[in-house]
Design an enzyme around this catalytic site. Sequence first.
Site, PDB file in Angstrom:
ATOM      1  N   GLU A 133      -5.150  -8.676   0.145  1.00  0.00           N
ATOM      2  CA  GLU A 133      -5.981  -8.363   1.308  1.00  0.00           C
ATOM      3  C   GLU A 133      -7.408  -8.127   0.855  1.00  0.00           C
ATOM      4  OE1 GLU A 133      -4.699  -5.284   4.059  1.00  0.00           O
ATOM      5  OE2 GLU A 133      -2.597  -5.825   3.720  1.00  0.00           O
ATOM      6  N   GLU A 151       0.801  -1.236   0.000  1.00  0.00           N
ATOM      7  CA  GLU A 151       0.000   0.000   0.000  1.00  0.00           C
ATOM      8  C   GLU A 151       0.826   1.275   0.000  1.00  0.00           C
ATOM      9  OE1 GLU A 151      -3.269   0.034   2.732  1.00  0.00           O
ATOM     10  OE2 GLU A 151      -4.179  -1.736   1.831  1.00  0.00           O
TER      11      GLU A 151
HETATM   12  C1  BGP Z   1      -4.686  -2.260   4.985  1.00  0.00           C
HETATM   13  C2  BGP Z   1      -3.328  -2.566   5.543  1.00  0.00           C
HETATM   14  C3  BGP Z   1      -3.308  -3.588   6.633  1.00  0.00           C
HETATM   15  C4  BGP Z   1      -4.542  -3.643   7.491  1.00  0.00           C
HETATM   16  C5  BGP Z   1      -5.839  -3.392   6.747  1.00  0.00           C
HETATM   17  C6  BGP Z   1      -7.028  -3.155   7.620  1.00  0.00           C
HETATM   18  O1  BGP Z   1      -4.726  -0.933   4.572  1.00  0.00           O
HETATM   19  O2  BGP Z   1      -2.453  -3.026   4.539  1.00  0.00           O
HETATM   20  O3  BGP Z   1      -2.112  -3.431   7.343  1.00  0.00           O
HETATM   21  O4  BGP Z   1      -4.434  -3.081   8.697  1.00  0.00           O
HETATM   22  O5  BGP Z   1      -5.740  -2.297   5.868  1.00  0.00           O
HETATM   23  O6  BGP Z   1      -7.009  -1.832   8.094  1.00  0.00           O
HETATM   24  P1  BGP Z   1      -7.363  -1.441   9.573  1.00  0.00           P
HETATM   25  O7  BGP Z   1      -6.412  -2.208  10.422  1.00  0.00           O
HETATM   26  O8  BGP Z   1      -7.126   0.023   9.651  1.00  0.00           O
HETATM   27  O9  BGP Z   1      -8.771  -1.813   9.793  1.00  0.00           O
END
Ligand code: BGP
Length: 492
Positions: free
Chosen positions: A388, A165
């Site tokens: 993800e 990201e």
């Molecule tokens: C993405 C990231 C992750 C993860 C996920 C969920 O942007 O790559 O590291 O955390 O989002 O986000 P959050 O933890 O803010 O709910």
Amino acid sequence: MIYQKQADFPEKFLWGASTSAYQVEGANLSDGKGPSVQDVKKVPEGTSELDVCADHYHRYQEDVNLMAEMGLKAYRFSIAWSRVLPHGTGEVNPKGIKFYHDLIDACRARKIEPIVTMYHFDLPAELDQKGGWENRDCVDAFLEFARLIFQEYGSKVKYWLTINEQNMMTLVGAAIGTFSTADKENPLRGLYQQNHNMLLAQAKAMKLCHEMLPDAKIGPAPNIGLIYPKTCRPEDMIAAQNFNAVRNWLYLDMAVNGYYNSIVWAYLKDRDALPKIEPGDMEIMKAAKPDFIAFNYYNTATVEADDMMLEKLSAIGNQDGGANYQDNNNNNQKADQQSGQNILGAFKSAANPNTPKTEFGWEIDPIGFRSTLREVWSRYHLPILITENGLGAYDKLESDGKIHDLYRIDYLRKHINQMRLAITDGVEMIGYCPWSAIDLISTHEGMRKRYGFIFVNREEFDLKDLKRYRKDSSYWYQKVIESNGQDLRDLT
Ligand code: BGP
């Protein structure tokens, strides 16, 4: 398009799950690990420190066993740069090196394909103190790190992801705890200089990977989600194209084709924020080719033209529509936290009345997943790996010792269905690794926002026994994997 028969998932499809080092490992300053920017940042109020997380550092074997029980074909995790190079460069930490050997070996012993993210939000703090990505030396430091991990793990790891990201670090870095800029005169210029240096580091790492590991595959891993125009008003369409360029295409145009997206370039030029490009940079970026595109998908976003701003701009003879943004859902909380850093311009975020929301306010848009997959495929024609996708919720361990996360099953089913439709549309896909394999610390919501297939028995500040429990979704996903995506029915 309505099909009578859908395509099957490819035979060797990588059904997996994801984590990242700083969110899952714990032991953040133990066994020789140096601090990363995550360890020196102030954690959001009311959320846990990163010293224990899911304690994966000590319990990885048990975790990998559970993943194997679920039938996972792949585990996507990241290497903490400062665990193997505590200062970012130079001295190597043997215990850190050993940990990732052990983890990779544990995966391979259970026939789980390791998919390794080289860098997931955790720049070594010492490099950050020296200017971080704004300092071009960071590119060389990343290459040193890349060479080390390719050398160490290259014979056992086939799939590499460069940077997780990068687009979110550039757009909402303050909320993730990653970016600040030394360019006080023009912060936008500072940010896009960091961005340029990271793009260059990525290109060099891809080249190095191909030289050192001819059988390996490497690709970028941004967060991609299509941007909708709020209405069919032509101005709204321009707004959506602007935000698509700034949020999505800049990163993939460069990683795949080695050029700057022209809309973003025009926007930066207009604001005196063009990055400094050294001779040879663009040639390097052009020559470096990824083998696939990995991306994280949570949701789409919607924008509309900002009429007030359009008026102002036309008054000063500037009608480019701007490329300022405010990401409205995936990172709306993240974006909201960086007051003053959001550059509101000629478009603004709009609510999408057609998509429901998670308990944490993130839009749920499975059909948007299909359209995003189609768009990425038709723009770049490279196989796609989803690194993800998932639902953050307040999961609860019930008195029967179970976690009935039926809402997560529903979310995943809808996304897998749409992914299958995308494959039927002709999109080439390698795998699907939802976030997250196991409960871990959210980027800014602590432990209470859980994503895992495996529940970790701890609260925000009470570590309890850290015992693992498989959630209902993990049994459902096991069935999905066993049937290679055919059986998406509820558990009986
Ligand atoms: C993405 C990231 C992750 C993860 C996920 C969920 O942007 O790559 O590291 O955390 O989002 O986000 P959050 O933890 O803010 O709910």
